[in-house]
Design a protein around this motif. Structure first.
Motif, PDB file in Angstrom:
ATOM      1  N   VAL A 807      38.305  35.312   6.784  1.00  0.00           N
ATOM      2  CA  VAL A 807      37.442  34.990   7.936  1.00  0.00           C
ATOM      3  C   VAL A 807      37.802  33.618   8.489  1.00  0.00           C
ATOM      4  O   VAL A 807      37.908  33.424   9.708  1.00  0.00           O
ATOM      5  CB  VAL A 807      35.948  35.021   7.518  1.00  0.00           C
ATOM      6  N   CYS A 808      38.033  32.650   7.597  1.00  0.00           N
ATOM      7  CA  CYS A 808      38.404  31.292   8.038  1.00  0.00           C
ATOM      8  C   CYS A 808      39.707  31.317   8.838  1.00  0.00           C
ATOM      9  O   CYS A 808      39.808  30.708   9.911  1.00  0.00           O
ATOM     10  CB  CYS A 808      38.565  30.365   6.838  1.00  0.00           C
ATOM     11  N   VAL A 809      40.699  32.046   8.325  1.00  0.00           N
ATOM     12  CA  VAL A 809      41.995  32.122   9.010  1.00  0.00           C
ATOM     13  C   VAL A 809      41.840  32.769  10.376  1.00  0.00           C
ATOM     14  O   VAL A 809      42.367  32.283  11.387  1.00  0.00           O
ATOM     15  CB  VAL A 809      43.020  32.898   8.150  1.00  0.00           C
ATOM     16  N   VAL A 810      41.091  33.870  10.400  1.00  0.00           N
ATOM     17  CA  VAL A 810      40.892  34.586  11.666  1.00  0.00           C
ATOM     18  C   VAL A 810      40.197  33.696  12.690  1.00  0.00           C
ATOM     19  O   VAL A 810      40.555  33.689  13.881  1.00  0.00           O
ATOM     20  CB  VAL A 810      40.069  35.875  11.418  1.00  0.00           C
ATOM     21  N   LEU A 811      39.229  32.932  12.260  1.00  0.00           N
ATOM     22  CA  LEU A 811      38.513  32.044  13.184  1.00  0.00           C
ATOM     23  C   LEU A 811      39.419  30.950  13.742  1.00  0.00           C
ATOM     24  O   LEU A 811      39.317  30.581  14.908  1.00  0.00           O
ATOM     25  CB  LEU A 811      37.313  31.413  12.480  1.00  0.00           C
TER      26      LEU A 811
END
Length: 923
Positions: A807-811
């Protein structure tokens, strides 16, 4: 402040108050006093440097460094300023600046022996070995003679001829030079000659060096004769038994024959036949049997070693030494009451055929004096020596595989017996201090091992909980037992409960290099179980040691030069190199940076600012892949398992390969994120023809290269996980590689980064939303209770951590996409206003991005609901846990529940922060 004692000029009185303030930690007063002094004496350089030290210690590093450089550019030559600057640069971790300081001082005062010495030491600290030679040989002949550098053979030979070599350290240096040059014959002559008589600081130093040279030169007759001679003097020196046997069989293989006339060799008579060796060993045993005092172990073990070697060579003469079973029983009779008995005999148990193993255990049992059996059917030893004998029988029984061969009922009976012996043995340790171990601790540890056997064989988790209870009880009586703590630490990690692990590791009080050798037990699970604060603390345990290593080992090298311990210098350099190339060092450094990015980037600082603060360069890979050293102690947990269940070299190799590939994945992920952060200032489409000028094309190329490497690494990772390597339970823990691939984390992160490699603003529309199946893999109860029994699923926690990381990477990718699309939307809106056309539709790329962020928001919301549900379930279980079956320790159950809850709370907090970031993501 060491410089103070050397001040002989009037400035001593003026500087003394500043030194005193600094020595007492009153840095603010030191700064004020320095300012007062500088108003009256503007050219007093040392006062400026002392002020800089005060500023450095109060956290004003930039101001301190600026002030120090003002003085350094003046190239001072007074001892006060140079010493103060040296202290400051060391505290700032800039030892390389000290070399420049003394280089300038030596140029101005070329005849100063002291400055040459300081320059030499400064070069030693930073590993500039060629410059060290130049520093010694350039100007001062006297200094070269006192320090014996450069390490040149001609120079030392001259000293030998002039009979100037007097100290042992000088002989050691000469020997070391010849050894490093490969001149073993000359080195041997030195040791055997008059100079060798000076080698007296270590026991048998001269003989050991001779033996080393004989083996390198393959002078097997001399090696054999020297070993024989030394064993006659000390029949308990094991290293010489090994060299005796090695040389004997080398001579036999070469069919070496004794000369007809004269001595066999310079060291004395040589033995070249098995018959002679057998007689020699048997004679040594008979000597020990006749002794009234306690016999030595060496001759008896040498007999077993010789049988082992003869059996390997298929030599029938082994029968002349006796039956291995009888020899081992004899050895047990003499040394069974010593803790070393198990380690001595374990390596020779393979000499017993399978059909003799039960008989061997029975024979040993007859030599153990136990009392009459009570109601429970067990007889107990009457003193600590009998206890140690009985314990040794139990340990040998496990090493022979007899315990593993028992069925479930048999193992449970065995556990009952071991517990009974443990509790009975506590009476012998009533007067023990808290820092001492109980005599019967090993019974408790063995019972825990049998519980682990039952858990791994049957899958019954109740066995694991009972194991935790046994170890908890053992730790209450022996709070300093490291084996109890290590096994508890491992079991909690397997259960996915990291919270109690940090305290257990802290209580081990690991020192110095142990942070490298056993730190993996902690850091392997540090980031994977969702307790990010504890994970950060765990990485710090190891990183503090590694960061101080460079400074500490430099000081060791300096002291070795000062005191003439030249043999230790290569060892210190090798030690420093080994730590710098440590697998564990690379792992904790990478994981700590990723941890900081996942928890802090775009929360307290932007991703770009976080990456810059870490100093990560996407183009540079500073991990020494080709020279990686695996310094892990994989046998730190005591094991009495039979040979077929022990850790093998193949296990070690596969574990290193697996850990290296996982490290490669994490390192590439970090560098990709750094590369993404540096793309933050991408040009708008209308300026795309200037991309090469802005360096964007180069950044894009770096990103594509890294993505290609990640793709190749993931292919290798898939091949490794297909092997499904199973390590011994007490061996290395498996890496996170398999769980990462099964969760889809690496692939998902890579797929989100890939569309941005060419910086085309139309590509974000092709991004698929975060895959729902990733979240579905996290669904399920981490801890549940059925029929009064607990069931854990710690893999769900690890999968949830991978989901949050993704999720962090996608954000971050979404944030970058938004920065690319905003100029496009702004341009379109301006065109609409000019044309006054309000009916034109929004481009597909912009609509697609909005839909994508909306879908992403939905998945994150679902994840938050899932985490909340898990927290509620765990809270409800706290009351239900009171109705658990017997065998569950409420303390341990509470620790696991609390740890799970803490992990979910930290994961939930991070998800909420990311959800807030997503809401503010608009174009």
């Amino acid at each position: 402040m060491a410089a103070r004692g050397h001040v002989q000029d009037p400035n001593d009185r003026r500087l003394r108050p500043i030194y005193d303030y600094l020595d007492n930690g009153n840095n603010k007063m030191a700064i004020q006093q320095a300012d007062k002094l500088l108003k009256k004496h503007k050219d007093l350089h040392c006062a400026k440097v002392l002020k800089a030290i005060g500023l450095q210690r109060t956290g004003k590093q930039d101001e301190a460094f600026s002030l120090a450089q003002e003085v350094a550019t003046l190239e001072p030559t007074d001892d006060n300023s140079l010493q103060a600057l040296t202290i400051l640069y060391r505290e700032m971790h800039h030892p390389e600046l000290v070399t420049k300081l003394y280089e300038a001082a030596v140029k101005k005062v070329p005849l100063s022996e002291e400055y040459h010495s300081h320059l030499f030491m400064a070069y030693a600290r930073v590993g500039e070995y060629k410059k060290m030679q130049q520093a010694i040989s350039a100007q001062d002949e006297k200094l070269a003679q006192t320090m014996f550098l450069p390490l040149a053979e001609r120079m030392v030979e001259k000293m030998v001829k002039e009979e100037k070599i007097e100290a042992e350290a000088e002989v050691q240096l000469y020997f070391m030079i010849l050894e490093r040059l490969g001149k073993c014959v000359e080195a041997l002559d030195v040791v055997r000659g008059p100079l060798g008589e000076k080698l007296t600081s270590e026991l048998r130093s001269r003989e050991n060096k001779c033996m080393m040279m004989y083996q390198r030169l393959q002078l097997w007759p001399e090696c054999n004769a020297l070993s024989y001679k030394l064993l006659l003097k000390n029949p308990d020196d094991w290293q010489f038994y090994l060299s005796y046997f090695d040389s004997l069989f080398h001579l036999m293989d070469k069919s070496w024959s004794q000369p007809e006339e004269g001595e066999h060799c310079v060291e004395g008579p040589v033995q070249t036949t098995v018959t002679e060796a057998v007689k020699f060993v048997v004679d040594r045993m008979e000597e020990q049997d006749k002794k009234e005092s306690r016999p030595l172990r060496g001759p008896y073990l040498a007999c077993l070693e010789l049988i082992h070697r003869l059996r390997q060579r298929g030599c029938p003469d082994e029968k002349e030494l006796g039956d291995p079973l009888e020899l081992m029983v004899q050895f047990f009779g003499k040394f069974g009451d010593k803790p070393c008995c198990i380690t001595d005999l374990k390596i020779y148990l393979h000499l017993l055929p399978p059909e003799q193993r039960s008989q061997f255990k029975k024979r040993l049992g007859e030599l153990v004096p136990l009392g009459e059996a009570g109601e429970d059917g067990f007889g107990f030893p009457g003193d600590t020596k009998a206890l140690q004998r009985h314990l040794c029988v139990c340990q040998l029984s496990r090493a022979l595989g007899l315990q593993h061969a028992l069925d479930t009922e048999g193992k449970l009976r065995l556990i009952t017996e071991l517990k009974a012996h443990y509790h009975h043995g506590l009476q012998f340790g009533k007067s023990c201090l808290k820092t001492e171990l109980q005599f019967s601790d090993m019974y408790c540890l063995m019972a825990a091992h049998v519980y682990v056997d039952l858990w791994t064989e049957t899958g019954d988790e109740n066995m694991l909980w009972q194991c935790l209870g046994v170890l908890e009880e053992g730790l209450s009586f022996s709070p300093s037992n490291a084996q109890f703590k290590l096994l508890l630490l491992l079991l909690f990690c397997r259960l996915g409960a990291f919270q109690p692990v940090v305290d257990l590791y802290s209580s081990l009080d690991a020192k110095h290099v142990q942070h490298d050798t056993i730190g993996y037990l902690l850091t392997r699970y540090a980031g994977s179980l969702g307790q990010f604060a504890a994970a950060s603390q765990s990485c710090n345990f190891s990183l503090r040691f590694f960061h101080s290593n460079q400074k500490d080992t430099s000081e060791y090298i300096i002291q070795a030069y000062k005191y003439g311990a030249f043999e230790k210098i290569p060892e210190f350099i090798a030690f420093r190199t080994r730590l710098n190339q440590s697998l564990h060092f690379a792992q904790v450094r990478t994981e700590r940076m990723l941890l900081d990015l996942y928890t802090e980037a775009d929360v307290t600082l932007s991703l770009e600012e976080s990456v810059k603060a870490m100093g990560v360069c996407p183009e540079e890979d500073d991990i020494p892949w080709d020279n990686m050293r695996d310094n892990r102690d994989l046998t730190v947990l005591v094991s009495w398992d039979p040979k077929d269940r022990e850790l093998t070299e193949e296990h070690r190799r596969l574990s290193l390969e697996e850990e290296s590939v996982w490290l490669k994945v994490r390192s590439l992920t970090l560098r990709l994120l750094a590369s993404l952060a540096l793309l933050g200032h991408a040009p708008s489409p209308r300026n795309s023809d200037k991309t090469n000028e802005n360096g964007i094309s180069a950044k894009s190329s770096t990103l594509q290269t890294l993505l290609s490497q990640l793709d190749q690494t993931l292919e290798t990772a898939a091949q490794i996980t297909e092997k499904q390597t199973q390590y011994p339970f007490l061996g290395p823990p498996s890496s996170r590689l398999a769980s990462a691939l099964s969760s889809g984390s690496c692939i998902t992160s890579g797929s989100f980064l890939f569309p941005h490699a060419d910086l085309c603003p139309s590509l974000p529309s092709s991004l698929s939303p975060l895959r729902p199946e990733m979240l579905s893999r996290c669904k399920g109860e981490v801890l549940e209770m059925k029929d009064g029994r607990l069931t854990t699923r710690p893999s769900l926690l690890e999968t949830l951590v991978f989901f949050v990381e993704t999720v962090c990477v996608v954000l971050w990718v979404a944030s970058y996409s938004a920065s690319v699309l905003r100029p496009l939307k702004s341009s379109l809106q301006k065109k609409k206003k000019k044309k006054k056309d309000s009916s034109s539709a929004m481009p597909v790329v912009l609509c697609g991005f909005q839909e994508w962020t909306g879908s992403l928001q939905g998945v994150v919301t679902q994840a938050l609901d899932h985490v909340k549900g898990q927290e509620a379930s765990l809270t409800a279980l706290k009351l239900a846990a009171l109705t658990l079956e017997e065998g569950y320790s409420q303390t341990q159950v509470g620790s696991v529940q609390s740890s799970y809850l803490g992990s979910l709370q930290e994961l939930g907090d991070l998800l909420r922060k990311r959800a807030d970031s997503l809401k503010s993501l608009k174009i």
